[in-house]
Design a protein around this motif. Sequence first.
Motif, mmCIF file in Angstrom:
data_model
loop_
_atom_site.group_PDB
_atom_site.id
_atom_site.type_symbol
_atom_site.label_atom_id
_atom_site.label_comp_id
_atom_site.label_asym_id
_atom_site.label_seq_id
_atom_site.Cartn_x
_atom_site.Cartn_y
_atom_site.Cartn_z
ATOM 1 N N GLN A 38 0.874 -1.163 0.000
ATOM 2 C CA GLN A 38 0.000 0.000 0.000
ATOM 3 C C GLN A 38 0.923 1.229 0.000
ATOM 4 N N MET A 39 0.743 2.172 0.912
ATOM 5 C CA MET A 39 1.612 3.345 0.952
ATOM 6 C C MET A 39 3.061 2.927 1.205
ATOM 7 N N HIS A 40 3.995 3.697 0.647
ATOM 8 C CA HIS A 40 5.408 3.390 0.856
ATOM 9 C C HIS A 40 5.899 3.881 2.213
ATOM 10 N N ILE A 41 5.657 5.147 2.519
ATOM 11 C CA ILE A 41 6.139 5.724 3.772
ATOM 12 C C ILE A 41 4.994 6.480 4.432
ATOM 13 N N THR A 87 14.128 7.556 -3.571
ATOM 14 C CA THR A 87 13.554 7.133 -4.843
ATOM 15 C C THR A 87 12.454 6.125 -4.529
ATOM 16 N N ILE A 88 11.223 6.469 -4.924
ATOM 17 C CA ILE A 88 10.063 5.646 -4.588
ATOM 18 C C ILE A 88 9.343 5.293 -5.876
ATOM 19 N N THR A 89 9.126 3.995 -6.120
ATOM 20 C CA THR A 89 8.537 3.568 -7.385
ATOM 21 C C THR A 89 7.519 2.453 -7.187
ATOM 22 N N ALA A 90 6.490 2.502 -8.009
ATOM 23 C CA ALA A 90 5.491 1.441 -8.125
ATOM 24 C C ALA A 90 4.789 1.646 -9.456
ATOM 25 N N PRO A 91 4.205 0.590 -10.027
ATOM 26 C CA PRO A 91 3.528 0.742 -11.315
ATOM 27 C C PRO A 91 2.373 1.734 -11.257
ATOM 28 N N GLU A 92 2.090 2.345 -12.383
ATOM 29 C CA GLU A 92 1.047 3.366 -12.474
ATOM 30 C C GLU A 92 -0.321 2.828 -12.082
ATOM 31 N N ASP A 93 -0.561 1.541 -12.290
ATOM 32 C CA ASP A 93 -1.867 0.969 -11.978
ATOM 33 C C ASP A 93 -1.908 0.256 -10.632
ATOM 34 N N SER A 94 -0.893 0.422 -9.804
ATOM 35 C CA SER A 94 -0.889 -0.222 -8.486
ATOM 36 C C SER A 94 -1.790 0.548 -7.527
ATOM 37 N N PRO A 95 -2.622 -0.137 -6.727
ATOM 38 C CA PRO A 95 -3.624 0.549 -5.904
ATOM 39 C C PRO A 95 -3.065 1.107 -4.601
#
Length: 417
Positions: free
Chosen positions: A183-186, A200-208
């Motif tokens: 879910q949320m990164h931080i 540097t924080i990354t996740a796919p554009e369609d990740s909920p």
Amino acid sequence: MGIIGVLCTAILLLAGLAWCGVLVATAGGVDGVFNVEDYGALGDGTTDDTKAFVDAWAAACDATGSSATLLVPAAKSFLVGLIRFNGPCASTRITVQVMGTITAPPASAWSEKKNHWLMFYLVDGLTVTGNSTGLLDGRGQTWWVDKCKADNDDCVVKAPTALVVMNCTDVELSQFSSKDSPQMHIGLSISGKVNVTQLTITAPEDSPNTDGVHVDRSEDVHITGSTIGTGDDCISIGPGSRFVTVDGIVCGPGHGVSVGSLGREGANVTVEYIDVINVQFINTTNGARIKTWQGGGGYAKSISFTNINFTNVDHPVIIDQFYEDQGHVSHKGAVALSNITYTNLNGTSTEKTAVDFYCSQSGSCTDIHVNSVAITAADGGRTVARCQNAQVDTSGYVYPKIPCGANAPAPSPDNGK
């Protein structure tokens, strides 16, 4: 050998013993470094190293020197389950040095319903830092495949935030990466004097629901010099937050930098003194956004967006007070927005409506200032601004023109959440 030779030998022996004493101290005593490998961590990516991390933290937290460091070595991957790193700690400063990778278990391995993966609780004087190889890998793909969201009760467990800082003060998070949080990164909660920089924080554009950094009930927070691209807000600023600065962020993909959402389920909220400066939005759904739920109470005030650049952003500037039920104009209560300032905003919009002030009722959006804005259409066409119940003044060159008169048309409900 003679008396001089004997004395020299004795001095050398004593010096050697003293040096050995220093090495022993730095390996795990006062002002020591506590390597998780020394507590049984294998770092092979498959063995559960949770207990080693818990034990290393306990030793570092109990160290009585001026500082202590928990070391996560480079070039290894440590499989670590749910942990709460509890304080208070004995030393003035405790550092978690992430040089390698900390990997979360897959969703199927979680047996407890928790809202966090790694949590620091009641720690004053905390640094979590790394280098170009330091990484938190949340393995979010194992959650997203089943659409496990925070509000989805059909999940076996609820998707956790990767790293939570709660009830802490004097905190620095710097120079590491976080990818694919469930879910949320931080999450920064009920904390003060927090500096978040060079992440540097990354996740796919369609990740909920994979917000980059979420702030709530915290103050004196600085989020600077970071690159964030996720499936939700790059940065979200929630209820109870004050004196928050966002500066030098590259955001995209994602849903922008959002103040809110505020006032859910009729909550009475306060947010104030929020400054968003020098942000680049690239291919995002939203840019500078304030969002509130219908029926909420309280206020959000003294918010500024300054020196902002938009590149192919769907909704560059938006105030949305219909977050619960867009498209239906309601006269229920609303979070009062005031002293909102936009200065030196430039770039391109993929949608015709580049500026959207969509307020629920007369008096809920007041004292809005727009200074020097130039947002054109990405396809070369014209852009427009739309208003409803917003009291706005403009200065300098402002394009598109903002028609915030009494008869200004309401925008259509095409805003992405």
